[in-house]
Design a protein around this motif. Structure first.
Motif, PDB file in Angstrom:
ATOM      1  N   HIS A 279      25.096  31.575 -38.695  1.00 52.36           N
ATOM      2  CA  HIS A 279      25.474  32.115 -40.010  1.00 52.36           C
ATOM      3  C   HIS A 279      26.705  31.381 -40.508  1.00 52.36           C
ATOM      4  O   HIS A 279      27.418  30.749 -39.718  1.00 52.36           O
TER       5      HIS A 279
ATOM      6  N   CYS B 203      21.746  37.140 -38.348  1.00 53.95           N
ATOM      7  CA  CYS B 203      23.193  36.899 -38.186  1.00 53.95           C
ATOM      8  C   CYS B 203      23.991  36.919 -39.491  1.00 53.95           C
ATOM      9  O   CYS B 203      25.117  37.403 -39.498  1.00 53.95           O
TER      10      CYS B 203
ATOM     11  N   CYS C 190      19.273  32.013 -32.242  1.00 59.82           N
ATOM     12  CA  CYS C 190      19.868  32.773 -31.138  1.00 59.82           C
ATOM     13  C   CYS C 190      19.053  32.748 -29.843  1.00 59.82           C
ATOM     14  O   CYS C 190      19.633  32.713 -28.765  1.00 59.82           O
TER      15      CYS C 190
ATOM     16  N   CYS D 203      20.000  39.391 -32.156  1.00 61.80           N
ATOM     17  CA  CYS D 203      19.103  38.395 -32.735  1.00 61.80           C
ATOM     18  C   CYS D 203      18.282  37.648 -31.695  1.00 61.80           C
ATOM     19  O   CYS D 203      17.681  36.622 -31.996  1.00 61.80           O
TER      20      CYS D 203
END
Lengths: 227, 227
Positions: free
Chosen positions: B97, B128, A128, A96
């Motif tokens: 997430h 994610c 990320c 990501c």
């Protein structure tokens, strides 16, 4: 809990190795006087579109290259190659964010001659990419007016780390309830010296302020390098 | 490479533990006849706005609850509590997430009485959340027309796993170059039996097709449970 501790250790190790490689990239581009920007945003905020407009405006006067990060498809690199600049696509598979090793390897594969401006377009993700230094001069966070004005406080990591926040798709403002003053307040709280530029590639206010910021940063970097 | 192997092992362990917990959640809601949807999209695609409209349309006939995932701020849960439904905010700190443990803990803290519909709004991220089963009946991927029609192939993981793709902000179509047919083609390639619904909370086509899909899924789940 043991699993968690192991995860933390591995993550620390990964980030340290990333920082070492990022510093190598930074040293290379300090020598070459190349301004390197790391563009970070949600999917669809308009990173590639802003790059296309930037290249169109600046390519007569500057040598420009781009590195594109995506999970899948060569689409973004193709869009920039169509503008006749060197553009390399990094496909992360499922990761990501980009890391410094991937940028290092991309630079080797591109056999990139010295350029004035290198744009690194990160994977579409507000979370990320935050922790991964790619050797850039600064991070640019993009936020389209269609995403809503609550985003800086919801994704504080990136808006605290990005020296520049570019508000994009400003031509769509009349069709949204986006409150620009709230975004300014949030960004200034997270990064008091941060710059905010409002852009549109389809109407007012255009991208003039953004282009001026990029050119100024390049000039300042070169002056600093000559001292 | 040793670091990489360690990362892979830890990740596998984390996902296995997540799956076990997700199955516990799934079993609980099978017993209670609750339909559980996991909403996944980029930041600003309109997850909370679609939920607000869904709650407004269905709360007279169904008991509804929501779990909201964000990196920071209680804002989304507050929006749903203002609609007078039980809503719990999970703050992930920095994680990109939700996982099944967080959902399990949220359900304990909520002391949630049986409901007909439970909406889990994941952290704004197209990447994610893909691998983390939360015990849902199905994943819903949201894509706003302002994000561009190239997204399914650029983020294939989520569009392959989501049983439903909801195209949002369709009222903004006239102001974009979004090509609906290309999105249909990409989604059908990634998930041939996937459903696509086009929604707008501010104009045509409204959210009728989405509401019908949710109600049908609830009825089917209850019928299957009685067999």
């Amino acid at each position: 809990m043991q699993g968690t501790q192991k995860t933390v250790d591995v993550r620390k190790q990964v980030l340290e190795e990333n920082s070492r490689r990022a510093e190598e990239i930074r040293a290379r581009f300090a020598r070459q006087g190349t301004l390197v920007l790391n563009l970070i945003s949600s999917p669809g905020s308009g990173k590639t579109t802003l790059l296309e407009a930037t290249v169109a405006a600046l390519r007569e006067r500057y040598r420009i290259a781009a590195i594109e990060g995506d999970i899948a498809t060569e689409r973004d690199a193709e869009r920039l190659r169509a503008m006749r600049i060197p553009a390399h696509q990094i496909l992360t598979g499922g990761a990501c964010h980009l890391d410094a090793r991937q940028v290092h390897d991309a630079l080797e594969r591109m056999e990139l001659a010295p350029v004035d401006l290198l744009f690194i377009e990160n994977v579409g993700n507000l979370i990320c990419p935050t922790s991964y230094d790619l050797g850039e001069d600064f991070k640019v966070a993009l936020l389209s007016v269609v995403e809503g004005h609550d985003k800086p406080f919801k994704y504080p990591g990136i808006f605290a780390r990005a020296q520049v926040t570019a508000i994009t798709k400003a031509d769509l403002l009349p069709h949204t309830d986006f409150r620009m003053d709230e975004v300014h307040e949030q960004v200034k709280t997270l990064r008091p010296e941060g710059r905010i530029v409002v852009t549109s590639v389809r109407g007012q206010p255009g991208i003039g302020e953004w282009l001026a910021l990029v050119e100024d940063a390049l000039i300042q970097k070169r002056r600093a390098g000559q001292r």
